[in-house]
Design a protein around this motif. Sequence first.
Motif, PDB file in Angstrom:
ATOM      1  N   LEU A  30     -24.867  84.992  59.827  1.00  0.00           N
ATOM      2  CA  LEU A  30     -25.504  84.037  58.912  1.00  0.00           C
ATOM      3  C   LEU A  30     -24.553  83.484  57.853  1.00  0.00           C
ATOM      4  O   LEU A  30     -24.851  82.474  57.209  1.00  0.00           O
ATOM      5  N   LEU A  31     -23.415  84.135  57.640  1.00  0.00           N
ATOM      6  CA  LEU A  31     -22.498  83.720  56.582  1.00  0.00           C
ATOM      7  C   LEU A  31     -22.058  82.257  56.709  1.00  0.00           C
ATOM      8  O   LEU A  31     -22.190  81.481  55.754  1.00  0.00           O
ATOM      9  N   SER A  34     -24.928  79.911  55.966  1.00  0.00           N
ATOM     10  CA  SER A  34     -25.258  79.877  54.538  1.00  0.00           C
ATOM     11  C   SER A  34     -24.275  79.015  53.761  1.00  0.00           C
ATOM     12  O   SER A  34     -24.655  78.232  52.881  1.00  0.00           O
ATOM     13  N   PHE A  37     -24.984  75.330  54.500  1.00  0.00           N
ATOM     14  CA  PHE A  37     -26.187  74.869  53.819  1.00  0.00           C
ATOM     15  C   PHE A  37     -25.936  74.682  52.324  1.00  0.00           C
ATOM     16  O   PHE A  37     -26.365  73.694  51.717  1.00  0.00           O
ATOM     17  N   THR A  38     -25.202  75.652  51.727  1.00  0.00           N
ATOM     18  CA  THR A  38     -24.881  75.555  50.302  1.00  0.00           C
ATOM     19  C   THR A  38     -24.044  74.305  50.012  1.00  0.00           C
ATOM     20  O   THR A  38     -24.282  73.589  49.034  1.00  0.00           O
TER      21      THR A  38
END
Length: 480
Positions: A30-31, A34, A37-38
């Motif tokens: 997921l890193l 994430s 998305f950030t």
Amino acid sequence: MGKSSVLIFNVSKQQQQQQHPPTFKVFFFLLPISLAFTSFVLIFIYIHTTSNIFTNPHASSYLEPATNSSLFDLIIPFSADNDTIPFSIDNTAEDLFFDLPRTTTYAKQSQWSLGLRDLFGFSGNNMNNTEIYHDNDIFLDDYKEMNKSFKIFIYPHKPDDPFANVLLPVDFDPKGHYASELYFKKALVNSHFITKDPNEADLFYMPFSIADMRHDPRIGPGALQDFIRDYIFNISHKYPYWNRTGGVDHFYVACHSIGRRALDKAVEAKKNSIQVVCSSTYFVAGYFPHKDVSMPQIWPKEHDPKKLISSQRNQLAFFAGQVNSLVRAALLKHWINDTEIFAHFGRLKTDDGEEQLRSKFCLHVKGSEVNNARATDALHYGCVPVILANHYDLPFSDILNWKSFSVVIHYMDIPVLKKILQGISLEEYSWLQSNVLKVRKHFKWNVPPVDYDAFYMAMYELWRRRSAVRVRLTASHEYI
């Protein structure tokens, strides 16, 4: 040996499972998602806070268009006799007018802190913006060559032609907003530039008059495009000159803005031919500054002002005109009650020439089009033009350095207009006005034409656009 290998493999597998539990694998997977998305959220926030894409572009408190009823009652009295042209809040050409971030910056802070001396090129001994020509020597030498060798072929039409009123020059001195178009044809037909031998021609003139076609009941605005399409079809079948270049060495002249759409049904002509037009704006499709020519819109005056030099200019700026654009609405909203900027809605009851004679600056403000006769009127009365017409390809700008005799201001600087004009020093203004007096001759029609007047300047612009390759009709005469 085989068992020991299996044992080692199982031990290693157990160690790896202990070192990398399932939760770690999920986190590792997921890193990157994430982080992506950030990044997207941060970019979105940045665009949202620095652009008006997601906000109302008309929400500026500094250049808000005049939409409250009391102001419009003041500026635009609604009546059946009112000649005001309605304007749309959705006018694409004026979207930049409502750019909130730039408006806020320029209206709340002084962007002139760097000093107008740098803006006009007056710092130190640098006077780079005081010369009225981009290159005086090249212009004068090339002008002489043009006068000696430039040749134009006009497609012939007889006086008994059914459309002689559209194709032949007028036998009177034109008046009004669109006189430039008629003056040019009248001057060209009687000039030494004309040749009856098409093999000598640098350019070919299609002599239809947009201004006359508009008022001809057989044509009018509705059938204008059809007339021009058929005209080009006829000359391309009757003569060989169009087909050998695709119309690249052909030109027409139009001063009314409808002329910009006149060639919409003659696509090849619109792409290739030279358009000599008054409504010369970068913003609309179909006008190409490197190919087309910007013609000045000139309202003919019979006499020069008597008080041109001695006039006491005790008024900072002047404008009078209909409110037919957002730009004019904003100008009047901000300055209609000012004591130093005379901003008037509609026509004056007295001669506006007197107001221009007593004004230091005269405002050329975009109306329904970027072009109108106010810049040339200002020059006629010795008043320094202030150009408030974004995307305007100023007339003869290939030759003349407009910075040396005018002030060009963006729409969004209307709130600080007075500060800009008051920030121009006496020395700078003296340079500007002295250059105004020098360039006046370039923006005047004469009968017959006089060297360096509007006719000769337009001819020089055409001379600069003549094709580098001329094609002869027969093989024995072909040359490059």
